[in-house]
Scaffold this active site. Structure first.
Site, PDB file in Angstrom:
ATOM      1  N   GLY A  39       0.803  -1.221   0.000  1.00  0.00           N
ATOM      2  CA  GLY A  39       0.000   0.000   0.000  1.00  0.00           C
ATOM      3  C   GLY A  39       0.830   1.261   0.000  1.00  0.00           C
ATOM      4  CB  SER A  40       4.103   2.214   1.322  1.00  0.00           C
ATOM      5  OG  SER A  40       3.539   2.341   2.606  1.00  0.00           O
ATOM      6  CB  SER A  81       7.859   2.434   4.732  1.00  0.00           C
ATOM      7  OG  SER A  81       7.365   1.575   5.741  1.00  0.00           O
ATOM      8  CB  SER A  83       4.869   0.703   9.412  1.00  0.00           C
ATOM      9  OG  SER A  83       5.803   0.106   8.512  1.00  0.00           O
ATOM     10  CB  THR A  86       8.328  -1.992   5.108  1.00  0.00           C
ATOM     11  OG1 THR A  86       7.000  -1.866   5.625  1.00  0.00           O
ATOM     12  CG2 THR A  86       8.342  -3.039   4.023  1.00  0.00           C
ATOM     13  NE  ARG A 130      -6.439  -2.880   3.044  1.00  0.00           N
ATOM     14  CZ  ARG A 130      -6.226  -3.371   4.250  1.00  0.00           C
ATOM     15  NH1 ARG A 130      -5.027  -3.335   4.777  1.00  0.00           N
ATOM     16  NH2 ARG A 130      -7.224  -3.904   4.958  1.00  0.00           N
ATOM     17  CD  GLU A 205      -3.281  -5.194   1.244  1.00  0.00           C
ATOM     18  OE1 GLU A 205      -2.898  -4.523   0.263  1.00  0.00           O
ATOM     19  OE2 GLU A 205      -2.874  -4.977   2.392  1.00  0.00           O
ATOM     20  CG  HIS A 221       0.113  -9.763 -27.904  1.00  0.00           C
ATOM     21  ND1 HIS A 221       0.317  -9.867 -29.263  1.00  0.00           N
ATOM     22  CD2 HIS A 221      -0.335  -8.509 -27.680  1.00  0.00           C
ATOM     23  CE1 HIS A 221       0.048  -8.702 -29.834  1.00  0.00           C
ATOM     24  NE2 HIS A 221      -0.363  -7.859 -28.889  1.00  0.00           N
ATOM     25  CE  LYS A 316       4.422  -5.789   6.697  1.00  0.00           C
ATOM     26  NZ  LYS A 316       3.855  -4.456   6.697  1.00  0.00           N
TER      27      LYS A 316
HETATM   28  C1  F6R Z   1      -1.592  -2.883   4.696  1.00  0.00           C
HETATM   29  C2  F6R Z   1      -0.962  -2.796   3.390  1.00  0.00           C
HETATM   30  C3  F6R Z   1       0.340  -3.468   3.145  1.00  0.00           C
HETATM   31  C4  F6R Z   1       1.535  -2.591   3.580  1.00  0.00           C
HETATM   32  C5  F6R Z   1       2.870  -3.301   3.309  1.00  0.00           C
HETATM   33  C6  F6R Z   1       4.085  -2.426   3.591  1.00  0.00           C
HETATM   34  O1  F6R Z   1      -2.704  -2.027   4.783  1.00  0.00           O
HETATM   35  O2  F6R Z   1      -1.520  -2.196   2.501  1.00  0.00           O
HETATM   36  O3  F6R Z   1       0.415  -3.784   1.774  1.00  0.00           O
HETATM   37  O4  F6R Z   1       1.490  -1.372   2.876  1.00  0.00           O
HETATM   38  O5  F6R Z   1       2.937  -4.453   4.076  1.00  0.00           O
HETATM   39  O6  F6R Z   1       4.032  -1.840   4.855  1.00  0.00           O
HETATM   40  P1  F6R Z   1       4.289  -0.272   4.989  1.00  0.00           P
HETATM   41  O7  F6R Z   1       3.267   0.383   4.127  1.00  0.00           O
HETATM   42  O8  F6R Z   1       4.121   0.048   6.438  1.00  0.00           O
HETATM   43  O9  F6R Z   1       5.689  -0.040   4.504  1.00  0.00           O
END
Ligand code: F6R
Length: 322
Positions: A39-40, A81, A83, A86, A130, A205, A221, A316
């Protein structure tokens, strides 16, 4: 409105928040590399469309390693990111810093905020990544304006167009058309390709359901013949959602018509979903807002919690421990 639904539907406010950001000027780079996952990372795919229109290469790294071309080209690196923790994104930042590349971070905190970067944009926390696309992509657009790549961030129009869709688009018929089927989302240009990817991941998701994406003309194709051998299965269990934009190549327009006619015995087709707005960003995000409504509608229909992504969190955690 559930918390997660309102988080998701706050996209227009998030875009407006980003439009008010002040980002210090950045020397115009020859190219840009965005590091980010899920989502980032998708914010990089969206921003690449505007950069391409300005003749600047923006490549997105979704993994652990910097590509070799950066040593010579020395792009501006933007690490996104939500959070800030990541591991893939942090690994790329470490390599970029070792090479002395200029790195800008965008996160709500975490290790990325504590890294020694040229600049860090802190976005509001407490959401799912996301459901923070407006903060992340909006901030990235501001960075690209500050680096003199984009003449305009496009955020005001994108906010207005998405707000209108959330208020007035009736997603019910689309939800009905795709419910209980595997969704295959087909874009038809560089503009709708990342949006098709976002449709897929929002359905994955939010609705916890399988979905895939492809883009025409490439799918013509190969994928076009994939609805033959298992036609009795795929005709009732797979549905194609065509994403359309007014600047699709005229031959792509023809391709959609013929492809539909040629495959309709093997796969169901939903009505075409058309982008709205003028600017590139507004057009991409208009289709994205519809994906939000459809994926939330599917989650409700399937009786699943749209917010929880327990398996992603568990994975994770397992990786952290090993
Ligand atoms: C959760 C989501 C995930 C996170 C991914 C990376 O809502 O969309 O796809 O985006 O796990 O984590 P971040 O975004 O914190 O780097």
């Amino acid at each position: 409105m559930s918390d997660f639904r309102s988080q998701t539907l706050s996209l227009p406010d998030q875009l407006r928040w980003a439009g008010r950001l002040t980002v210090p000027d950045i020397a115009r780079p020859g190219s840009v590399l965005v590091a980010g996952m899920g989502g980032s990372g998708i914010s990089g795919d969206f921003a690449a469309v505007g950069c391409e229109a300005e003749g600047v290469r923006l490549e997105v790294v979704k993994g652990y390693r910097l590509p070799a071309w950066v040593e010579e080209e020395r792009p501006l690196v933007v690490a996104v990111s939500y959070s800030g923790n990541t591991e893939e994104t942090l690994a790329v930042v470490e390599q970029a810093s070792t090479l002395g590349l200029e790195v800008v971070g965008i996160s709500s905190g975490g290790a990325l905020a504590d890294s020694d970067l040229a600049h860090h944009i802190e976005v509001p926390g407490g959401n799912q990544p996301r459901a923070s696309l407006g903060y992340l992509l909006g901030s990235l657009q501001r960075v690209l304006v500050a680096a003199s790549i984009l003449p305009d961030d496009g955020l005001a129009e994108a906010a207005a167009v998405t707000a209108e869709i959330y208020e007035s688009f009736d997603a019910g018929p689309l939800v009905e058309a795709v419910a209980n089927r595997i969704v295959v989302v087909w874009g038809g240009s560089d503009l709708t390709a990342p949006v098709a990817q976002r449709w897929k991941t929002q359905i994955n998701e939010n609705a916890k359901a399988p979905a895939w994406w492809s883009v025409l003309p490439e799918a013509d194709h190969n994928e076009i013949v994939s609805f033959e051998a298992l036609a009795s299965l795929t005709s009732s269990s797979v549905v194609v959602v065509p994403l359309r934009d007014r600047e699709d190549h005229p031959r792509v327009d023809r391709r959609f018509q013929h492809t539909r006619a040629l495959t309709q015995r093997g796969v169901a087709w939903a009505d075409e979903v058309w982008s709205r707005g003028d600017g590139l960003l507004a057009r991409m995000l208009s289709l994205t807002a519809i994906a939000d409504l459809v994926s939330l509608g599917l989650a409700e229909r399937y009786g699943v919690d749209p917010e929880s992504v327990a398996l992603i969190d568990e994975l994770k955690q397992l990786l952290k421990e090993s």
